[in-house]
Write a protein that holds these residues in place. Structure first.
Motif, PDB file in Angstrom:
ATOM      1  N   ASP A   1       0.823  -1.215   0.000  1.00 27.24           N
ATOM      2  CA  ASP A   1       0.000   0.000   0.000  1.00 27.24           C
ATOM      3  C   ASP A   1       0.857   1.265   0.000  1.00 27.24           C
ATOM      4  O   ASP A   1       0.483   2.275  -0.611  1.00 27.24           O
ATOM      5  N   VAL A   2       1.982   1.219   0.705  1.00 30.86           N
ATOM      6  CA  VAL A   2       2.776   2.446   0.846  1.00 30.86           C
ATOM      7  C   VAL A   2       3.797   2.623  -0.278  1.00 30.86           C
ATOM      8  O   VAL A   2       4.309   3.720  -0.479  1.00 30.86           O
ATOM      9  N   MET A   3       4.073   1.541  -1.045  1.00 34.53           N
ATOM     10  CA  MET A   3       5.135   1.637  -2.040  1.00 34.53           C
ATOM     11  C   MET A   3       4.676   1.515  -3.488  1.00 34.53           C
ATOM     12  O   MET A   3       5.394   1.945  -4.396  1.00 34.53           O
ATOM     13  N   LEU A   4       3.510   0.936  -3.725  1.00 33.41           N
ATOM     14  CA  LEU A   4       3.045   0.761  -5.102  1.00 33.41           C
ATOM     15  C   LEU A   4       2.206   1.960  -5.529  1.00 33.41           C
ATOM     16  O   LEU A   4       1.201   2.296  -4.882  1.00 33.41           O
ATOM     17  N   LEU A   5       2.615   2.596  -6.603  1.00 28.62           N
ATOM     18  CA  LEU A   5       1.944   3.798  -7.100  1.00 28.62           C
ATOM     19  C   LEU A   5       0.557   3.472  -7.629  1.00 28.62           C
ATOM     20  O   LEU A   5       0.382   2.555  -8.433  1.00 28.62           O
ATOM     21  N   LYS A   6      -0.416   4.239  -7.175  1.00 26.02           N
ATOM     22  CA  LYS A   6      -1.785   4.076  -7.653  1.00 26.02           C
ATOM     23  C   LYS A   6      -2.038   5.044  -8.800  1.00 26.02           C
ATOM     24  O   LYS A   6      -1.463   6.122  -8.859  1.00 26.02           O
TER      25      LYS A   6
END
Length: 350
Positions: free
Chosen positions: A107-112
């Motif tokens: 959640d904190v590292m994969l770009l949405k």
């Protein structure tokens, strides 16, 4: 001192980018601390802006700009996505490691995608504003933005005319396209000294550039004079590069004059800050005297009296000369690098 305005610009840009992250966090993540959005924004936006300014991966940037427009747009989107995604992952990984945020690593590292679109929009707006500012010039951009010259204003300004010698002969030998590249490089060489001495490039007319300062700013610390000799010194210092690229080192003539003018915003579809008055015309005529008097740098006596020259700049009084379009003669002084440190400045002879 010369790098300070650039550093200040980056500080302001970073603050705007951080604020955009705060806004995003406020809209979509009400319970999260505001600084989290600011950190993500800085890590995502600043690398993309640095790439656009040729500060990182300059060869890739130059290669992309040589592509056809559709390919350039596609490659720009890919590079922006990569830079933003890497920045997002670095910001998330850093804050996760420091226990600032407790969400999962994914959640904190994969770009949405929504974050990417928002980041691209913010950087595009900043780049657009920056390009417009560069196109118009810092002072003109701010003046148009504030409407300072919507009504004509009488003020005092310094003007510096810089002319490239031998451009016609160069064009006859190398053609118009190569000449335009040469002129572009010469004008590009003016930018840093002008910025360093707080001036503004007002216009390019053929093979000449017009640089201007508010009079008080231009005469302070002899900025308008230091600017001229810094331009000449920079070109001389890069003589080998000029020879390798164009087969010759640019030769310039320059004239400096100042006085009262009227400044006004003109135009309907295309707005411009224009200067009216005898001062501008006199500077142009003074520059033409460089060839007649066989001197590289001339300054009017009227302006010279208001400037304390640096110790390494020497003066040569050439007397009064008739100037086309002007009823009165103009006192003219030639400037050059002093050979002996004991040469006195103009201001000491008042």
């Amino acid at each position: 001192m010369g790098r300070f305005p650039s550093a200040l610009n980056w500080i302001v840009t970073a603050m705007v980018v951080a604020a955009s992250g705060v806004i995003y966090g406020r809209i979509f993540f009400h319970s999260s601390p505001l600084y989290i959005g600011a950190i993500y924004a800085l890590f995502c936006g600043m690398p993309a802006l640095a790439f656009e300014r040729h500060m990182i991966l300059p060869r890739l940037n130059r290669w992309m700009h040589g592509l056809p427009t559709p390919a350039f747009i596609a490659s720009a989107l890919i590079v922006d996505f990569a830079l933003i995604a890497i920045g997002f992952a670095m910001a998330g990984g850093l804050m996760k490691s420091l226990h600032v945020i407790t969400d999962s690593w994914a959640d904190v590292m994969l770009l949405k995608m929504d974050v990417y679109i928002y980041a691209v929009m913010v950087t595009a707006i900043i780049i657009f504003v920056g390009r417009v500012r560069e196109l118009l010039g810092r002072d003109v951009f701010l003046s148009l933005l504030t409407g300072r010259y919507r009504n004509p204003v009488q003020e005092e300004r310094v003007f510096l005319f810089v002319d490239l010698v031998g451009s016609t002969a160069f064009a006859e030998e190398h053609g118009d396209l190569r000449t335009q590249q040469f002129l572009g490089s010469v004008f590009g060489a003016l930018a840093d000294p002008v910025r360093r001495h707080k001036g503004a490039i007002d216009d390019y007319i053929g093979d000449a550039a017009i640089i201007t300062w508010p009079l008080e700013r231009g005469v302070k610390n002899a900025r308008c004079i230091r600017c001229v000799f810094d331009i000449l010194a920079d070109i001389e210092a890069n003589a080998e590069t000029w020879l390798k690229s164009y087969g010759r080192v640019p030769r310039l003539r320059a004239a400096v004059h100042g006085g009262s003018i009227v400044t006004a915003e003109i135009g309907v579809d295309h707005h411009k800050i224009a200067y009216f008055g005898d001062t501008v015309n006199t500077t142009a005529r003074l520059e033409s005297l460089c060839k007649t008097l066989e001197r590289q740098v001339l300054i009017s006596t009227d302006l010279a009296r208001r400037i304390q020259l640096p110790d390494d700049i020497a003066s040569e009084d050439l007397g009064d000369h008739a100037v086309r379009g002007r009823d009165q003669t103009l006192g003219v002084i030639a400037l050059h690098m002093a050979r002996r440190p004991e040469r006195k400045a103009i201001g000491s002879r008042q």
